[in-house]
Write an enzyme that holds these catalytic residues in place. Structure first.
Site, PDB file in Angstrom:
ATOM      1  N   ARG A  94      50.255  45.035  31.443  1.00 37.23           N
ATOM      2  CA  ARG A  94      51.538  44.335  31.352  1.00 37.23           C
ATOM      3  C   ARG A  94      51.705  43.423  32.554  1.00 37.23           C
ATOM      4  NH1 ARG A  94      56.756  47.793  30.162  1.00 37.23           N
ATOM      5  NH2 ARG A  94      56.519  48.329  32.351  1.00 37.23           N
ATOM      6  N   THR A 116      56.916  39.640  33.446  1.00 35.79           N
ATOM      7  CA  THR A 116      57.430  39.410  32.089  1.00 35.79           C
ATOM      8  C   THR A 116      57.287  40.626  31.174  1.00 35.79           C
ATOM      9  OG1 THR A 116      55.268  38.685  31.301  1.00 35.79           O
ATOM     10  CG2 THR A 116      56.705  36.992  32.246  1.00 35.79           C
ATOM     11  N   ASP A 146      54.488  55.382  36.298  1.00 35.71           N
ATOM     12  CA  ASP A 146      53.364  54.583  35.803  1.00 35.71           C
ATOM     13  C   ASP A 146      52.221  55.513  35.404  1.00 35.71           C
ATOM     14  OD1 ASP A 146      50.845  53.027  35.814  1.00 35.71           O
ATOM     15  OD2 ASP A 146      52.138  51.398  36.461  1.00 35.71           O
ATOM     16  N   ASP A 198      48.610  54.727  36.874  1.00 29.65           N
ATOM     17  CA  ASP A 198      48.488  55.069  38.299  1.00 29.65           C
ATOM     18  C   ASP A 198      48.441  56.579  38.505  1.00 29.65           C
ATOM     19  OD1 ASP A 198      48.320  52.521  39.322  1.00 29.65           O
ATOM     20  OD2 ASP A 198      50.495  52.284  39.512  1.00 29.65           O
TER      21      ASP A 198
HETATM   22  C1  PRP Z   1      51.193  50.837  30.489  1.00 31.25           C
HETATM   23  C2  PRP Z   1      50.960  51.823  29.372  1.00 31.25           C
HETATM   24  C3  PRP Z   1      50.985  50.933  28.155  1.00 31.25           C
HETATM   25  C4  PRP Z   1      52.001  49.874  28.526  1.00 31.25           C
HETATM   26  C5  PRP Z   1      53.276  50.200  27.823  1.00 31.25           C
HETATM   27  O1  PRP Z   1      50.025  50.181  30.810  1.00 31.25           O
HETATM   28  O2  PRP Z   1      49.801  52.573  29.508  1.00 31.25           O
HETATM   29  O3  PRP Z   1      49.732  50.342  27.874  1.00 31.25           O
HETATM   30  O4  PRP Z   1      52.169  49.965  29.944  1.00 31.25           O
HETATM   31  O5  PRP Z   1      54.214  49.218  28.051  1.00 31.25           O
HETATM   32  P1  PRP Z   1      54.745  48.246  26.914  1.00 31.25           P
HETATM   33  O6  PRP Z   1      55.115  49.104  25.766  1.00 31.25           O
HETATM   34  O7  PRP Z   1      55.968  47.613  27.567  1.00 31.25           O
HETATM   35  O8  PRP Z   1      53.705  47.240  26.592  1.00 31.25           O
HETATM   36  P2  PRP Z   1      49.933  49.159  32.041  1.00 31.25           P
HETATM   37  O9  PRP Z   1      50.254  47.776  31.592  1.00 31.25           O
HETATM   38  O10 PRP Z   1      50.729  49.690  33.185  1.00 31.25           O
HETATM   39  O11 PRP Z   1      48.387  49.160  32.386  1.00 31.25           O
HETATM   40  P3  PRP Z   1      47.448  50.345  32.915  1.00 31.25           P
HETATM   41  O12 PRP Z   1      47.329  51.350  31.800  1.00 31.25           O
HETATM   42  O13 PRP Z   1      46.174  49.652  33.188  1.00 31.25           O
HETATM   43  O14 PRP Z   1      48.086  50.942  34.132  1.00 31.25           O
HETATM   44  N1  URA Z   2      54.133  51.836  31.476  1.00 33.00           N
HETATM   45  C1  URA Z   2      54.143  53.002  32.172  1.00 33.00           C
HETATM   46  O1  URA Z   2      53.097  53.478  32.625  1.00 33.00           O
HETATM   47  N2  URA Z   2      55.326  53.614  32.327  1.00 33.00           N
HETATM   48  C2  URA Z   2      56.476  53.119  31.857  1.00 33.00           C
HETATM   49  O2  URA Z   2      57.533  53.748  32.048  1.00 33.00           O
HETATM   50  C3  URA Z   2      56.442  51.907  31.140  1.00 33.00           C
HETATM   51  C4  URA Z   2      55.245  51.295  30.961  1.00 33.00           C
END
Ligand code: PRP
Ligand code: URA
Length: 232
Positions: free
Chosen positions: A127, A131, A223, A226
């Site tokens: 993400r 945005t 997160d 993380d």
């Molecule tokens: C997180 C999560 C989803 C997304 C959800 O990933 O694992 O993929 O956010 O958010 P959304 O419904 O608003 O799209 P992130 O973008 O943090 O990436 P990561 O898994 O690499 O940490």
């Molecule tokens: N992605 C995450 O990992 N946590 C949230 O709460 C939203 C998006």
């Protein structure tokens, strides 16, 4: 203090469609006491990476158990130590697990515990921090994925952007039978995914209250990526 699952989920679909029958699939919420207990540990800030990772995997297994209830079976002739008989086996090609990178990787081994023959495709999305729009950076899927049932996995369904994009990528390759398994969903994202992809069945372990001003799920767990990989 935000309340977990304060959201009026039972009325949501009736209100949204004003009582009209629809093709939208109601999400399956796994509100089993053991899962709720595990979720409470998962949510705690004090839960470290090792326990967090194990819990994500365990809940992934339990979600998979529910999501595979309708898997198609076919008869098979077998021989027990006592006699020959007709038993049942899974019909057709083994399902494919598709994690949305990174956090979805945390659920793969939990799902594979129940479907050891499943192959794994990967969709890389993150993400944009400003945005919250999904940015694609990787996609590697089995060539015959169109003929397979797909379990798309990602612990978090927040705005729904990542799930909508990943489902779109699967459909573009001809996949017809998609289930989305997540651990925590926000009502805002759930609605968006349902509208964009009404044919996709969503399984989650909790439906939380809302998204905050930076699109994190409240109360959520922070997160997920993380916390699984210990990157913060
Ligand atoms: C997180 C999560 C989803 C997304 C959800 O990933 O694992 O993929 O956010 O958010 P959304 O419904 O608003 O799209 P992130 O973008 O943090 O990436 P990561 O898994 O690499 O940490
Ligand atoms: N992605 C995450 O990992 N946590 C949230 O709460 C939203 C998006």
């Amino acid at each position: 203090m935000p309340v977990i699952s304060k959201f009026d989920y039972d009325n949501f679909y009736d209100i949204f469609f004003k009582g009209e029958p629809n093709i939208m699939k109601k999400p399956f919420i796994l509100d089993h006491p053991l899962v709720q207990h595990k979720l409470s540990i998962l949510r705690r800030t004090s839960t470290g990476t090792k326990d967090f990772r194990e819990l994500i995997s365990e809940i992934g297994t339990l979600l998979c158990y529910e999501a595979t209830r309708d898997i198609e079976l076919e008869p098979v002739e077998i021989e027990t130590p006592i006699c020959k008989c007709t038993a049942k086996q899974i019909k057709g090609k083994a399902p494919v697990i598709v994690p949305i990178l990174r956090a979805g990787l945390g659920m793969v081994d939990g799902v594979q515990k129940l479907i050891p023959s499943a192959r794994v495709g990967h969709i890389g999305l993150y993400r944009d921090e400003e945005t919250a729009q999904p940015i694609e950076y990787f996609c590697k899927l089995p060539v015959d994925i169109a003929d397979c049932r797909v379990f798309l996995v990602d612990p978090m369904l927040a705005t729904g952007g990542s799930a909508i994009d990943a489902i779109g990528q699967l459909k573009k390759r001809g996949v017809k039978n998609i289930s989305f398994l997540c651990i925590i969903a926000a009502p805002e994202g759930l609605e968006k995914v349902n509208v964009a992809h009404p044919d996709v069945q969503i399984y989650c372990a909790a439906l939380d209250d809302h998204l905050n001003e930076v699109n994190y799920i409240v109360p959520g767990l922070g997160d997920a990526g993380d916390r699984i990989f210990g990157t913060k």
